[in-house]
Design a protein around this motif. Structure first.
Motif, PDB file in Angstrom:
ATOM      1  N   SER A 146     -19.097 -14.066 -34.185  1.00  0.00           N
ATOM      2  CA  SER A 146     -20.258 -14.630 -34.855  1.00  0.00           C
ATOM      3  C   SER A 146     -19.840 -16.072 -35.399  1.00  0.00           C
ATOM      4  O   SER A 146     -20.424 -16.947 -35.404  1.00  0.00           O
ATOM      5  CB  SER A 146     -20.860 -13.792 -35.875  1.00  0.00           C
ATOM      6  N   LYS A 149     -18.882 -18.658 -33.045  1.00  0.00           N
ATOM      7  CA  LYS A 149     -20.365 -19.314 -32.483  1.00  0.00           C
ATOM      8  C   LYS A 149     -20.955 -20.322 -33.348  1.00  0.00           C
ATOM      9  O   LYS A 149     -21.488 -21.341 -32.900  1.00  0.00           O
ATOM     10  CB  LYS A 149     -21.390 -18.339 -32.182  1.00  0.00           C
ATOM     11  N   ALA A 150     -20.965 -19.963 -34.624  1.00  0.00           N
ATOM     12  CA  ALA A 150     -21.578 -20.794 -35.645  1.00  0.00           C
ATOM     13  C   ALA A 150     -20.803 -22.253 -35.631  1.00  0.00           C
ATOM     14  O   ALA A 150     -21.431 -23.250 -35.861  1.00  0.00           O
ATOM     15  CB  ALA A 150     -21.360 -20.164 -36.901  1.00  0.00           C
ATOM     16  N   ALA A 153     -21.225 -24.158 -32.308  1.00  0.00           N
ATOM     17  CA  ALA A 153     -22.596 -24.825 -32.260  1.00  0.00           C
ATOM     18  C   ALA A 153     -22.871 -26.242 -32.834  1.00  0.00           C
ATOM     19  O   ALA A 153     -23.846 -27.107 -32.460  1.00  0.00           O
ATOM     20  CB  ALA A 153     -23.764 -24.031 -32.875  1.00  0.00           C
ATOM     21  N   GLU A 187     -27.587 -20.157 -26.259  1.00  0.00           N
ATOM     22  CA  GLU A 187     -27.217 -19.410 -27.435  1.00  0.00           C
ATOM     23  C   GLU A 187     -26.899 -20.391 -28.610  1.00  0.00           C
ATOM     24  O   GLU A 187     -27.193 -20.204 -29.737  1.00  0.00           O
ATOM     25  CB  GLU A 187     -26.197 -18.377 -27.020  1.00  0.00           C
ATOM     26  N   VAL A 191     -28.606 -21.055 -32.199  1.00  0.00           N
ATOM     27  CA  VAL A 191     -27.491 -21.180 -33.580  1.00  0.00           C
ATOM     28  C   VAL A 191     -27.933 -22.402 -34.238  1.00  0.00           C
ATOM     29  O   VAL A 191     -27.929 -22.146 -35.514  1.00  0.00           O
ATOM     30  CB  VAL A 191     -26.125 -20.895 -33.339  1.00  0.00           C
ATOM     31  N   ALA A 197     -25.118 -17.216 -36.651  1.00  0.00           N
ATOM     32  CA  ALA A 197     -24.751 -16.670 -35.138  1.00  0.00           C
ATOM     33  C   ALA A 197     -24.609 -15.111 -35.470  1.00  0.00           C
ATOM     34  O   ALA A 197     -24.579 -14.775 -36.650  1.00  0.00           O
ATOM     35  CB  ALA A 197     -23.665 -17.374 -34.639  1.00  0.00           C
TER      36      ALA A 197
END
Length: 268
Positions: A146, A149-150, A153, A187, A191, A197
């Motif tokens: 998570s 992903k943040a 992004a 995705e 985010v 995320a």
């Protein structure tokens, strides 16, 4: 006690070996250690920490610089993550992580991006009997975690292409194939829009996590925070206001980061 760690500590673990390995992780992740810092991290006497560090020096895994700090030695190969600011980021983040853990009663992690991976710099464990365990030192795929992903992004499309679609990515095993890449980009767009995320058993069965990127005073990404929980508790936690709690924690933490400049940009 039932636990859900990323890695299960062996029942036969030898304390001295475990302490030495923890020191290796610290040298890799923060770049330098004072003797008193090493002792505090391990919860041992300075004399014990000194003996462990002396053995690492003897084997080439550590050397002492002109200030008597211990830094990675030649046997560490590539050495630390390459960021001199990771110790500072850990120190600034730790009080906020402890507050966030107390408010959510779930495990809180701090991570940075290292290429296509995220490296966990620190963990504050929940007091729940069933909980996510300590992940300090762990490397996970950034596009599945998570917090990773943040961070991803906020990268430009060209940087994402280089990380996950280039020949080097294919050689390194990080390549995201044609069939999956559009969904990955969608995705990340979500985010960016939402500011957070999620990871639903993407890195470990039975574990979900919620992550947000951290920025310095110039708006550059320096890392991410995540709250990790057994999957059965994720929805109730989310419905109880997790987004707001984490955003407030991030706001307060980023004020401290801006007041004590952290120079990293979250990995290259």
């Amino acid at each position: 006690m039932q636990n859900l760690p990323a890695r299960r500590k062996p029942t036969y673990s030898i304390e001295a070996v475990d302490n030495a390995l923890q020191l290796l992780q610290l040298l890799r992740d923060v770049g330098s250690l004072r003797l008193k810092d090493a002792a505090a991290e391990l919860g041992v006497a300075p004399s014990t920490a000194h003996r462990l560090l002396a053995m690492l020096v003897y084997r080439g895994f550590a050397v002492q610089d002109e200030t008597r700090r211990y830094v990675p030695g030649p046997a560490m190969g590539a050495g630390p993550a390459g960021f001199s600011w990771t110790r500072q980021l850990r120190d600034i983040s730790r009080p906020h992580m402890e507050v966030l853990c107390a408010r959510t009663n779930e495990t809180v992690n701090l991570m940075i991006r290292v290429g296509t991976k995220v490296r966990f710099l620190d963990t504050v464990e929940s007091s729940n009997i069933l909980r996510v365990g300590d992940r300090q030192g762990t490397l996970l795929p950034a596009h599945k975690a998570s917090g990773g992903k943040a961070i991803l992004a906020e990268l430009e499309p060209a940087a994402l292409e280089q990380l996950f679609r280039s020949p080097n990515a294919e050689l390194a095993g990080d390549y995201i194939p044609d069939a999956e890449y559009p969904a990955f980009l969608r995705e990340l767009e979500s985010v960016r829009t939402n500011g957070f995320a999620a990871n639903f058993e993407g890195t470990e069965e039975g574990i979900s996590a919620f992550g947000m990127a951290l920025h310095n005073g110039r708006g550059m990404v320096v890392g991410a925070l995540s709250v990790a929980t057994p999957v059965a508790r994720f929805r109730p936690l989310f419905d109880a206001g997790l987004v707001g709690v984490m955003m407030e924690t991030r706001r307060q933490l980023e004020l401290d980061i801006a007041a004590n400049p952290v120079d990293g940009a979250g990995g290259n």
